[in-house]
Design an enzyme around this catalytic site. Structure first.
Site, mmCIF file in Angstrom:
data_model
loop_
_atom_site.group_PDB
_atom_site.id
_atom_site.type_symbol
_atom_site.label_atom_id
_atom_site.label_comp_id
_atom_site.label_asym_id
_atom_site.label_seq_id
_atom_site.Cartn_x
_atom_site.Cartn_y
_atom_site.Cartn_z
ATOM 1 N N SER A 148 -3.238 6.102 1.725
ATOM 2 C CA SER A 148 -2.167 6.594 0.861
ATOM 3 C C SER A 148 -2.694 7.638 -0.122
ATOM 4 O O SER A 148 -3.171 8.698 0.298
ATOM 5 C CB SER A 148 -1.484 5.412 0.154
ATOM 6 O OG SER A 148 -0.248 5.799 -0.404
ATOM 7 N N ASP A 224 6.705 2.540 7.995
ATOM 8 C CA ASP A 224 6.278 2.716 6.599
ATOM 9 C C ASP A 224 7.464 3.154 5.743
ATOM 10 O O ASP A 224 8.102 4.173 6.028
ATOM 11 C CB ASP A 224 5.174 3.780 6.571
ATOM 12 C CG ASP A 224 4.449 3.876 5.246
ATOM 13 O OD1 ASP A 224 5.112 3.775 4.193
ATOM 14 O OD2 ASP A 224 3.216 4.089 5.258
ATOM 15 N N HIS A 257 3.103 0.069 5.313
ATOM 16 C CA HIS A 257 2.145 0.713 4.405
ATOM 17 C C HIS A 257 1.076 -0.266 3.908
ATOM 18 O O HIS A 257 0.267 0.095 3.059
ATOM 19 C CB HIS A 257 2.927 1.287 3.204
ATOM 20 C CG HIS A 257 2.205 2.365 2.449
ATOM 21 N ND1 HIS A 257 2.001 3.635 2.961
ATOM 22 C CD2 HIS A 257 1.643 2.385 1.205
ATOM 23 C CE1 HIS A 257 1.375 4.376 2.064
ATOM 24 N NE2 HIS A 257 1.126 3.650 0.997
#
Length: 279
Positions: A148, A224, A257
């Site tokens: 991320s 995600d 995620h």
């Protein structure tokens, strides 16, 4: 530099996971990092994979949740996980989870009140590796990966410093921060309103300008929640294609995620890096 303070040590897959605290001259505060030394490090220096974590994380998330020690032990790779920002009462902060402490974005801030401490780019590129390589049984062969915000950090640092890294990979990276809410908020605060200055920390921009090519592996889950609004992997694919930059980006069906996603593919990422760290 003041000496390292060991704050935890745990045996793991024949090697050692250790946490340390040290004074960072670059960041002007105390910092913590974790290192996993595989069993091979007991007899010879080993290469290092640096892992950069995402928003709200510390050095602990990856080491505890990713399940990376087993493969690192098999391959003989050390893992180093720094914190995600400077920390402490004297360090500027924000009420939002996506700015301030826990959200350093791996850049060198130029704006007040952030500029004094928020120099994560210099910390990750220079101070931390110099410390690791002077204290631990490791070589100067380095790879870098992250998730991320940390995927953004890994890609941008590697694309700008191809001489320092053998390979780079990322999970769910923020690849085009100049065009997404997370990046626009952080970059406005840390770098100011000049959007041209932002491009130095945008993977899509950097890949267009790249003179040398590093091996890149990116995994992105198609389940995600941040995919459409914040991550936009298709922008990286388009930039790489336009620049003729070889890029392996894999869309993984159903994955989100979370660290369940990272744990599912971290072994493949370590094997990917091992090919180049040991070449």
């Amino acid at each position: 530099m003041e000496p390292l303070e060991n704050i935890s040590r745990n045996r793991s897959f024949g090697g050692w996971h250790k946490q340390y605290r040290h004074r960072s001259d670059v960041l002007g505060c105390e910092m913590r990092f974790a290192i996993y030394l595989p069993p091979q490090a007991a007899t010879e220096p080993v290469p290092v994979l640096y892992w950069l974590s995402g928003l709200t994380c510390t050095d602990e998330n990856f080491m505890q949740k990713a399940g990376a020690h087993r493969m690192a032990a098999e391959l003989g790779i050390a893992l180093v996980a720094p914190d995600t920002s400077p920390r402490g009462e004297a360090v500027a902060n924000d009420d939002g989870y996506d700015l301030g402490q826990g959200a350093g974005f791996y850049l060198n801030a130029t704006q007040e009140p952030w500029a004094q401490h928020y120099r994560m780019e210099d910390y990750i590129l220079k101070e931390l590796p110099e410390l690791i390589e002077s204290v631990f049984p490791v070589t100067n062969k380095r790879a870098i990966s992250g998730h991320s915000m940390g995927g953004h950090g890994a890609l941008t640092l590697a694309l700008k410093n191809t001489e320092r890294f053998c390979s780079v990979s990322a999970f769910s990276p923020i690849v085009n921060p100049v065009n997404v809410p997370w990046g626009e908020k952080a970059f406005t605060a840390y770098l100011g309103d000049n959007r041209e200055a932002w491009k130095a920390y945008d993977s899509c921009e950097l890949i267009r300008q790249a003179k040398e090519h590093l091996p890149i592996l990116v995994d992105q889950g198609d389940g995600d929640d941040f995919l459409q609004n914040q991550l936009k992997p298709e922008n990286l694919v388009a930039a790489a294609k336009a620049a003729g930059y070889p890029l392996q980006l894999r869309m993984q069906e159903g994955y989100d995620h979370s660290y369940y996603f990272i744990a599912s593919f971290i072994g493949e990422h370590l094997e990917f890096h091992s090919r180049y760290l040991k070449a």
